[in-house]
Design a protein around this motif. Structure first.
Motif, PDB file in Angstrom:
ATOM      1  N   LEU A  27      -2.222  -2.431 -10.849  1.00 14.18           N
ATOM      2  CA  LEU A  27      -2.085  -2.881  -9.468  1.00 14.18           C
ATOM      3  C   LEU A  27      -1.030  -3.970  -9.313  1.00 14.18           C
ATOM      4  N   LEU A  75       2.296  -2.813  -7.749  1.00 17.54           N
ATOM      5  CA  LEU A  75       2.184  -2.107  -6.479  1.00 17.54           C
ATOM      6  C   LEU A  75       3.351  -2.344  -5.516  1.00 17.54           C
ATOM      7  N   HIS A 106       5.919   0.604  -4.479  1.00 19.45           N
ATOM      8  CA  HIS A 106       5.754   1.126  -3.118  1.00 19.45           C
ATOM      9  C   HIS A 106       7.079   1.088  -2.367  1.00 19.45           C
ATOM     10  N   VAL A 160      -2.880   4.358  -5.510  1.00 18.22           N
ATOM     11  CA  VAL A 160      -2.315   3.764  -4.295  1.00 18.22           C
ATOM     12  C   VAL A 160      -1.000   4.444  -3.936  1.00 18.22           C
TER      13      VAL A 160
END
Length: 326
Positions: free
Chosen positions: A95, A98, A102, A130
């Protein structure tokens, strides 16, 4: 066995990202004879050209051609695999990657969607769950057409750990990891079997001791596997490449294979989240058609895993909303 040439004629697979995972996947795909045309796309064109030149020196053992391409070359691909992104470093969680990855997807995914609106997107970049959600939002593809590698690799690692404990081939162990491809993943002990028997029953029949602590240790080693590998060699690539090729095989052959992969859906009361459950994978993507029978403890653990992922998704959406307001 390799598929006959006629079965792969015209089959194109595109790989976005020429790093360790992308290059290893391209090699494994080349050796699998599942594609006639393998396209590698990377912002570092020189790196991609070097990988393609090296791969083509192995191509006389296979049926495919490998070439450098652009996003326009995704057109007509049966699947587009995204491996591009910042790699997980020692001490990082998935995470932690991220925000950076992204932002990369905001550039990559819309270009793929324009060039190849009918393809199946396969997401290997972490944090996988995610980013599977991000890819679905950015592509506007149906949920079935955006597949994260999810806990498919964790499931393979889990079966490997159990095989060492029981002295049985991993192929004969039916046990899965579901939820997040990350720290909140969970083993489904209630459904784990060997020779059709639950683990405790197998131990009784085989005359070997059953240890709950030893089983939990298998789950811990599974969860920590990537961290251990990264600490030693700085990356993981072979395991995930094998998973990616298995996914391509199920898509290209319309195989209806059951795999623990990540896709967007509603799970245990958590809406619009991506996580891994057993799905049927074929040329139309991943489909969760049969609900998994979990006990109460497993259901609660899955809910916690879903909430963890949902929190990360919401953090990205909040940042994106803030960016639009600035």
């Amino acid at each position: 066995m390799p598929l006959p040439l006629k079965s792969i004629k015209g089959t194109k697979i595109a790989i976005v990202g020429a790093g360790s995972v992308g290059a290893t996947t391209a090699f494994a795909l080349l050796m699998s004879d599942l594609a006639a045309d393998i396209v590698i796309i990377d912002i570092d064109v020189h790196r991609a050209e070097g990988e393609v030149a090296d791969l083509n020196h192995a191509a006389h053992f296979a049926q495919a051609r490998v070439r450098v391409g652009t996003y326009a070359d995704c057109a007509g691909a049966a699947a587009v695999i995204i491996t591009a992104g910042v790699n997980q470093k020692h001490g990082q969680t998935r995470l932690d990657l991220l925000r950076t990855n992204h932002e990369l997807f905001e550039d990559i995914v819309p270009q793929i969607a324009i060039a190849a609106p009918d393809t199946v997107l396969i997401i290997a970049t972490n944090p996988c769950d995610v980013l599977t959600h991000s890819a679905k939002q950015l592509s506007r593809f149906p949920a079935s057409k955006v597949i994260g590698t999810g806990t498919f690799l964790d499931t393979n690692r889990f079966r490997h750990e159990l095989s060492k404990t029981y002295g049985v081939s991993p192929r004969n162990i039916h046990a899965i990891i579901i939820g997040e491809h990350g720290d909140s993943q969970l083993p489904v002990w209630s459904l784990a079997t060997i020779s059709g028997m639950r683990l405790k029953d197998y131990c009784v029949q085989a005359g070997i001791p059953y240890s709950h602590d030893e089983m939990e240790a298998c789950a811990v080693r599974t969860k920590q596997a990537a961290y251990e590998i990264i600490q030693r060699k700085g990356k993981t690539n072979y395991g995930v490449a094998s998973v990616l090729v298995s996914l391509v095989e199920a898509i290209v052959t319309d195989g209806d294979a059951i795999m623990t992969v990540s896709r967007v859906g509603d799970y245990v009361g958590v809406q619009d989240v991506a996580l891994s459950m057993p799905c049927k994978v074929n040329r139309d993507g991943a489909h969760q058609e049969v609900p998994l029978l979990l006990n109460e403890e497993e259901t609660e653990m899955l809910r916690q895993s879903a909430e963890e992922i949902k929190g990360a998704i919401l953090s990205i959406e909040k940042e994106d909303e803030g960016d639009r307001l600035i």
